[in-house]
Every structure is written in structure tokens, then in C-alpha cells.
Motif scaffolding. Structure first.
Motif, PDB file in Angstrom:
ATOM      1  N   THR A  74      -3.079  19.323   5.493  1.00  0.00           N
ATOM      2  CA  THR A  74      -1.974  18.226   5.241  1.00  0.00           C
ATOM      3  C   THR A  74      -3.374  17.056   5.054  1.00  0.00           C
ATOM      4  O   THR A  74      -4.908  17.510   5.034  1.00  0.00           O
ATOM      5  N   TYR A  75      -2.663  15.655   4.584  1.00  0.00           N
ATOM      6  CA  TYR A  75      -3.972  14.756   3.988  1.00  0.00           C
ATOM      7  C   TYR A  75      -2.908  13.612   4.642  1.00  0.00           C
ATOM      8  O   TYR A  75      -1.776  13.309   4.638  1.00  0.00           O
ATOM      9  N   GLU A  76      -4.444  12.866   5.175  1.00  0.00           N
ATOM     10  CA  GLU A  76      -4.101  11.649   5.755  1.00  0.00           C
ATOM     11  C   GLU A  76      -5.185  10.487   4.425  1.00  0.00           C
ATOM     12  O   GLU A  76      -5.957  10.691   5.017  1.00  0.00           O
ATOM     13  N   PRO A  77      -4.756   9.201   3.878  1.00  0.00           N
ATOM     14  CA  PRO A  77      -4.916   8.184   3.304  1.00  0.00           C
ATOM     15  C   PRO A  77      -6.427   7.200   4.400  1.00  0.00           C
ATOM     16  O   PRO A  77      -5.459   7.268   5.441  1.00  0.00           O
ATOM     17  N   LYS A  78      -7.091   6.810   4.071  1.00  0.00           N
ATOM     18  CA  LYS A  78      -8.018   5.512   4.979  1.00  0.00           C
ATOM     19  C   LYS A  78      -7.304   4.113   4.637  1.00  0.00           C
ATOM     20  O   LYS A  78      -6.600   4.275   3.230  1.00  0.00           O
ATOM     21  N   LEU A  79      -6.316   4.212   5.506  1.00  0.00           N
ATOM     22  CA  LEU A  79      -5.559   2.754   5.333  1.00  0.00           C
ATOM     23  C   LEU A  79      -5.918   1.365   6.448  1.00  0.00           C
ATOM     24  O   LEU A  79      -6.915   2.432   7.565  1.00  0.00           O
ATOM     25  N   PRO A  80      -5.844   0.150   6.217  1.00  0.00           N
ATOM     26  CA  PRO A  80      -6.855  -1.188   7.193  1.00  0.00           C
ATOM     27  C   PRO A  80      -5.559  -0.733   8.117  1.00  0.00           C
ATOM     28  O   PRO A  80      -4.554  -0.201   8.029  1.00  0.00           O
ATOM     29  N   MET A  81      -6.032  -1.282   9.823  1.00  0.00           N
ATOM     30  CA  MET A  81      -4.971  -1.954  10.863  1.00  0.00           C
ATOM     31  C   MET A  81      -5.704  -3.223  10.459  1.00  0.00           C
ATOM     32  O   MET A  81      -6.625  -4.248  10.483  1.00  0.00           O
ATOM     33  N   TRP A  82      -4.449  -4.040  10.822  1.00  0.00           N
ATOM     34  CA  TRP A  82      -3.846  -5.352  11.120  1.00  0.00           C
ATOM     35  C   TRP A  82      -4.247  -5.771  12.477  1.00  0.00           C
ATOM     36  O   TRP A  82      -4.086  -5.179  12.889  1.00  0.00           O
ATOM     37  N   SER A 131     -10.233  -5.867   8.921  1.00  0.00           N
ATOM     38  CA  SER A 131     -11.319  -4.395   8.394  1.00  0.00           C
ATOM     39  C   SER A 131     -12.330  -4.886  10.232  1.00  0.00           C
ATOM     40  O   SER A 131     -13.275  -3.247   9.766  1.00  0.00           O
ATOM     41  N   LEU A 132     -11.982  -4.944  11.086  1.00  0.00           N
ATOM     42  CA  LEU A 132     -12.982  -4.507  12.233  1.00  0.00           C
ATOM     43  C   LEU A 132     -12.583  -3.400  12.199  1.00  0.00           C
ATOM     44  O   LEU A 132     -13.232  -2.206  12.612  1.00  0.00           O
ATOM     45  N   PHE A 133     -10.748  -2.451  12.343  1.00  0.00           N
ATOM     46  CA  PHE A 133     -11.136  -1.401  12.559  1.00  0.00           C
ATOM     47  C   PHE A 133     -10.431  -0.547  11.342  1.00  0.00           C
ATOM     48  O   PHE A 133      -9.482  -1.256  10.117  1.00  0.00           O
ATOM     49  N   ALA A 134      -9.712   0.863  11.292  1.00  0.00           N
ATOM     50  CA  ALA A 134      -9.279   1.152  10.001  1.00  0.00           C
ATOM     51  C   ALA A 134      -8.746   2.895   9.622  1.00  0.00           C
ATOM     52  O   ALA A 134      -9.014   3.003  10.917  1.00  0.00           O
ATOM     53  N   ARG A 135      -7.720   3.241   9.781  1.00  0.00           N
ATOM     54  CA  ARG A 135      -7.557   4.536   9.644  1.00  0.00           C
ATOM     55  C   ARG A 135      -8.514   5.311   8.773  1.00  0.00           C
ATOM     56  O   ARG A 135      -8.466   5.033   7.841  1.00  0.00           O
ATOM     57  N   PRO A 136      -8.713   6.008   9.861  1.00  0.00           N
ATOM     58  CA  PRO A 136      -9.639   7.278   8.631  1.00  0.00           C
ATOM     59  C   PRO A 136      -8.951   8.508   7.419  1.00  0.00           C
ATOM     60  O   PRO A 136      -7.670   8.235   7.784  1.00  0.00           O
ATOM     61  N   HIS A 137      -9.527   8.729   6.710  1.00  0.00           N
ATOM     62  CA  HIS A 137      -9.466   9.923   5.865  1.00  0.00           C
ATOM     63  C   HIS A 137      -9.247  10.863   6.827  1.00  0.00           C
ATOM     64  O   HIS A 137     -10.206  11.124   7.530  1.00  0.00           O
ATOM     65  N   VAL A 138      -8.087  12.128   7.093  1.00  0.00           N
ATOM     66  CA  VAL A 138      -7.924  13.095   7.440  1.00  0.00           C
ATOM     67  C   VAL A 138      -7.232  14.266   7.103  1.00  0.00           C
ATOM     68  O   VAL A 138      -6.600  13.770   6.387  1.00  0.00           O
ATOM     69  N   ALA A 139      -8.318  15.107   7.412  1.00  0.00           N
ATOM     70  CA  ALA A 139      -7.824  16.236   6.277  1.00  0.00           C
ATOM     71  C   ALA A 139      -7.670  17.693   7.257  1.00  0.00           C
ATOM     72  O   ALA A 139      -8.409  17.734   8.531  1.00  0.00           O
ATOM     73  N   SER A 140      -6.607  18.334   7.079  1.00  0.00           N
ATOM     74  CA  SER A 140      -6.492  19.532   8.242  1.00  0.00           C
ATOM     75  C   SER A 140      -6.263  20.572   7.468  1.00  0.00           C
ATOM     76  O   SER A 140      -5.147  20.615   6.357  1.00  0.00           O
ATOM     77  N   ALA A 141      -6.305  21.973   7.705  1.00  0.00           N
ATOM     78  CA  ALA A 141      -5.731  23.386   7.536  1.00  0.00           C
ATOM     79  C   ALA A 141      -5.878  24.429   8.512  1.00  0.00           C
ATOM     80  O   ALA A 141      -6.322  24.072   9.620  1.00  0.00           O
ATOM     81  N   GLY A 142      -5.075  24.691   8.122  1.00  0.00           N
ATOM     82  CA  GLY A 142      -4.761  26.196   9.093  1.00  0.00           C
ATOM     83  C   GLY A 142      -4.530  27.574   8.573  1.00  0.00           C
ATOM     84  O   GLY A 142      -3.652  27.152   7.430  1.00  0.00           O
ATOM     85  N   PHE A 143      -4.078  28.506   9.032  1.00  0.00           N
ATOM     86  CA  PHE A 143      -2.965  29.542   9.296  1.00  0.00           C
ATOM     87  C   PHE A 143      -3.101  29.949  10.347  1.00  0.00           C
ATOM     88  O   PHE A 143      -3.471  29.637  11.184  1.00  0.00           O
ATOM     89  N   ALA A 144      -1.594  31.058  10.042  1.00  0.00           N
ATOM     90  CA  ALA A 144      -0.561  31.751  11.087  1.00  0.00           C
ATOM     91  C   ALA A 144      -0.440  33.279  10.783  1.00  0.00           C
ATOM     92  O   ALA A 144       0.106  33.677   9.888  1.00  0.00           O
ATOM     93  N   ALA A 201     -17.202  -1.170   9.750  1.00  0.00           N
ATOM     94  CA  ALA A 201     -16.897  -2.495   9.313  1.00  0.00           C
ATOM     95  C   ALA A 201     -17.237  -3.087  10.475  1.00  0.00           C
ATOM     96  O   ALA A 201     -17.716  -4.414  10.900  1.00  0.00           O
ATOM     97  N   THR A 202     -16.846  -1.869  11.889  1.00  0.00           N
ATOM     98  CA  THR A 202     -17.143  -2.705  13.216  1.00  0.00           C
ATOM     99  C   THR A 202     -18.755  -3.700  13.195  1.00  0.00           C
ATOM    100  O   THR A 202     -18.828  -5.268  13.997  1.00  0.00           O
ATOM    101  N   LYS A 203     -19.625  -2.952  13.089  1.00  0.00           N
ATOM    102  CA  LYS A 203     -21.723  -2.941  13.357  1.00  0.00           C
ATOM    103  C   LYS A 203     -21.195  -4.236  14.525  1.00  0.00           C
ATOM    104  O   LYS A 203     -21.669  -4.513  14.556  1.00  0.00           O
TER     105      LYS A 203
END
Length: 435
Positions: free
Chosen positions: A243-251, A279-292, A316-318
Motif C-alpha cells: 500500500t502507499y499513501e502520498p503526503k497531503l496537506p492538512m487544513w 502547513s502546520l500539519f500534513a499527512r505523511p508519506h506511508v508505505a506498507s508491505a506484507g505477506f500471508a 513545518a511546525t518548528k
């Protein structure tokens, strides 16, 4: 065509209904009593259903035709093309905080999630629901001497509450017999509140209170893929998931309010300020991998790893109060059903167990002027209890987590949680056969 329009209409109706559930319950939301939730976005919540939490939180490669797995939208095509699924989860438990020789135990409980899944044909499926994202909940205080006034003290009380939730709508497509793709589009929303109250034991003193009201809104995207490798033995299979989630801004919109009061008199507003930011917060890049490794209707054994770039998302919060750090999460788990067709009820139960570990996405200031990292380790046991119709289930999960600070000056936390979920499975689209 009318059949597919009816199904899509059902999905949208369910989404609107599910969105109202946490809104109605948010006043009673209390899934954490952690002082650490004062920082950042609070304590991040699990987005796995209770059926998978009992397996340590495995999600990436899990494909089960009776479990909704929104953590990897590619899993939706595992459902039978004539079946509708609904899953609703709640939890409660005990939260214990320990520091040196001091201990404090508190009860917690919360609405967890509600999800639905509906097939759109032999190779398409859709899911919708509401999932937790993060929670703020804490109550603690301290007593300090008043500078320059001998024999007098001030009491400082900290309090916070609120949560962020995520409504999603996802679709999956199975273009090849052993390959599935999926995507979730989501909307993150919620409000977080923080309060710091200072009360002096001096008569006619001015007692200030500082409030922060934080409103968060954001869009999100999660892309998933699953590949299945059938083994020579019938019913045996290896599944791989990404799975992958791109970085996106939070308002965000912050209301900073300071009031002042004298004992027995009215409260006055000293200052008020509103700050809006992307720019105070953002959703991070997220990647996951797994097997079953799975044996159909009998065994699931798997492992997951997940990486979230919070250090970049919160840069950006500093902030001098905390520092964002990249997060790693790992999980190992299994599920075993002795015989799903047995006449003996105990042999039709799914027995689950799992382990999980992660580092925190924040570093927290300590009393020595530095920052503490902390880590969380835990284990889960679960049961999948079939109901009379043998398709629907009640999932019961018992979980223990230990939050371990990197320094002895930090606060340790223990969580003991009992989760219960109803997984409703109904064959909506199967024609009725008359004898």
C-alpha cells in the motif's frame, strides 16, 4: 445497469449514515488517557478491524471473503460477488500510567469504526465507512511554588479531549485471476481541545487559563495492490500486499484564547487569536508491505511492516514542545479454525493471536531539557465467534500494550483493551429459490 446504480446508491447512503455515527458518539469518546496525547495530533489509532487486531494488526496481505480490510483496498475483491458485509466495532479497557513509584489507573472506552462492503460484479467491489485516526485525552496536574512569594503555591492543571476521524469510499478491481488493485479516497475531520489552567492560593490573585481549539480537515488517498500465488496443494496460497499513501496537506484552524478570573468573580477574556494554515500539519508519506500464508477456511499466518514519514510531515511546525520522527511498525499474527464445517461449535471458532511493535511518531520533551523517544510493544488474543447463520460473526479481541519511554525520566503506560465487533454477512443479491 439499474442493478449497479442501485448498489452505488446503497453505498452512498451507507456512507452518509456511517458518518453520523461517530458524530453522535463523539461526546462520549474516551479511548485514551495519555499525557502524550497533548502533543502533535494526539495518539494515533489503529484502523484495522477487530478481526485483524486479534492477529496483531495484520492488514497488507490479508484477503478474506468475510472480513472488510480498508487498510488495503485491493482486498475488497476477495468478497463473494453476491454478498454484503457490515462491520461495527467498540472497545473498552483499563489504562495505567506509572512514573517512579506513582501509579494511576483509568477506564477508557470508545466507538472504534463502522464499515460496509458491497460487490459490484465478479471483478469489482466497493467499501465505505468511518475509521479512527487519532485521539486526544488527558487529565493531569502539578503544584509549584510561586516565584518571589514564600509559602504560596500555584496549581497547574492540564486537560485535553477530542478526536480525528476518517470517512472513506474505496473501489477495487481484479483484472487478473491472481492480482487485485484498489484505491480509497478519504476525508479526515475532527476537533482537538487543549486547556491549561493556573490557580494561585493567594487571595484576590489573577488566575489565567489558556485554551487551544484546533480544527483539522484533509483529503487522503490510499493505493493498494495484492498478488496471490497458488501452491500445488489445493486451498494453499501465499498472498503479497503493498500500500502507499502520498503526503497531503492538512487544513487547520487554531483558536488561541486566554482568560483570567479572580475567585468568586466573573471571567474576563484577555486575548483571542485565530490562525488558519495549510502547513502546520500534513499527512505523511506511508508505505506498507506484507505477506500471508493461507489454507482456505482454516489457517492464516503472516507478517507486516509499515513506514510513515512523520519527520517530514511535521517539520513545518518548528515546535519546541515536540519533534516529529519517522515511524516504523511491525506485526506478526495468525488465525486458525479447526473445522469450519464441524457440528461442534468450538471447532468452528477462529482462534487468533498476534504481536506488534512500533516507535512513536513524536519525541516528547523531558524534565532535563531534552527529548524522549518512546516505543510501544503489545500482544493480542482474539476469537471469531460464528452466529447461528454461520456467515455472521462476533469478534472478541483482548489486547495488551506497553508504552516504554527511552529514558527513566519518562512516563510508562500500560493498556489492557477488550474489543467487540459484529461482522454481519448477508447474501443480498442471491435469488430466492422456491421448492
Amino acid at each position: 445497469m439499474s442493478r449497479y446504480i442501485a448498489r452505488i446508491t446503497t453505498i452512498l447512503t451507507l456512507l452518509a449514515t456511517l458518518t453520523l455515527i461517530p458524530t453522535a458518539l463523539s461526546a462520549q469518546s474516551n479511548s485514551t488517557e495519555s499525557p502524550y496525547s497533548r502533543f502533535g495530533l494526539g495518539r494515533l489509532d489503529q484502523q484495522a478491524p477487530h478481526a485483524l487486531r486479534g492477529m496483531g494488526g495484520l492488514t497488507s496481505a490479508i484477503r478474506d471473503n468475510m472480513i472488510i480490510n480498508p487498510a488495503n483496498p485491493a482486498s475488497y475483491t476477495a468478497v463473494d460477488s453476491m454478498t454484503f458485509l457490515f462491520d461495527f466495532g467498540l472497545s473498552m479497557g483499563m489504562h495505567m500510567l506509572t512514573e517512579s513509584n506513582k501509579r494511576d489507573a483509568r477506564m477508557v472506552g470508545n466507538f472504534d469504526y463502522a464499515t460496509a462492503l458491497i460487490p459490484l460484479g465478479r471483478h469489482f467491489a466497493a467499501s465505505t465507512g468511518i475509521l479512527p485516526y487519532s485521539t486526544v485525552g488527558y487529565r493531569y496536574g502539578t503544584r509549584e511554588p510561586v516565584p518571589g512569594v514564600k509559602g504560596h503555591y500555584s496549581a497547574i492543571a492540564f486537560k485535553g479531549e477530542g478526536n480525528l476521524q476518517e470517512a472513506y469510499l474505496g473501489f477495487a478491481w481484479k483484472p487478473l485471476p491472481y492480482w487485485s488493485l484498489g484505491v480509497n479516497a478519504s476525508y479526515l475531520f475532527g476537533n482537538l481541545q487543549h486547556e491549561r489552567r493556573i490557580t494561585f492560593d493567594i487571595k484576590e490573585s489573577q488566575n489565567p487559563t489558556f485554551f487551544e481549539y484546533l480544527r483539522i480537515r484533509s483529503l487522503g488517498v490510499r493505493i493498494g495492490m495484492q498478488g496471490m500465488i497458488p501452491l500445488p496443494t489445493e486451498g494453499h496460497q501465499i498472498s503479497l500486499g503493498l500500500t502507499y499513501e502520498p503526503k497531503l496537506p492538512m487544513w487547520s484552524r487554531q483558536l488561541l484564547l486566554q482568560t483570567e478570573s479572580v475567585t468568586g468573580q466573573s471571567t474576563h477574556i484577555i486575548s483571542a487569536d485565530t490562525i488558519s494554515s495549510k502547513s502546520l500539519f500534513a499527512r505523511p508519506h506511508v508505505a506498507s508491505a506484507g505477506f500471508a500464508y493461507t489454507i482456505a477456511n482454516k489457517l492464516i499466518v503472516g507478517a507486516d511492516v509499515k513506514y510513515s514519514r512523520w519527520g517530514e510531515a511535521l517539520s513545518a511546525t518548528k515546535s519546541q514542545e515536540y519533534q516529529g520522527v519517522d515511524q516504523w511498525q511491525v506485526a506478526l499474527g495468525m488465525s486458525w479454525i479447526p473445522n469450519d464445517r464441524s457440528s461442534h461449535y468450538g471447532r468452528r471458532i477462529a482462534y487468533r493471536a498476534g504481536l506488534h511493535g512500533e516507535n512513536a511518531y513524536l519525541r516528547i520533551p523531558n524534565s532535563l531539557g531534552g527529548y524522549n523517544a518512546y516505543y510501544q510493544l503489545g500482544g493480542n488474543l482474539g476469537l471469531g465467534l460464528p452466529l447461528v447463520d454461520k456467515r455472521s460473526h462476533v469478534d472478541v479481541t483482548l489486547g495488551y500494550s506497553y508504552l516504554l519511554p527511552s529514558s527513566r525520566t519518562g512516563l510508562a503506560e500500560h493498556y489492557l483493551t477488550l474489543g467487540v465487533a459484529l461482522r454481519f454477512n448477508e447474501a443480498w443479491f442471491k435469488p430466492i429459490k422456491l421448492d
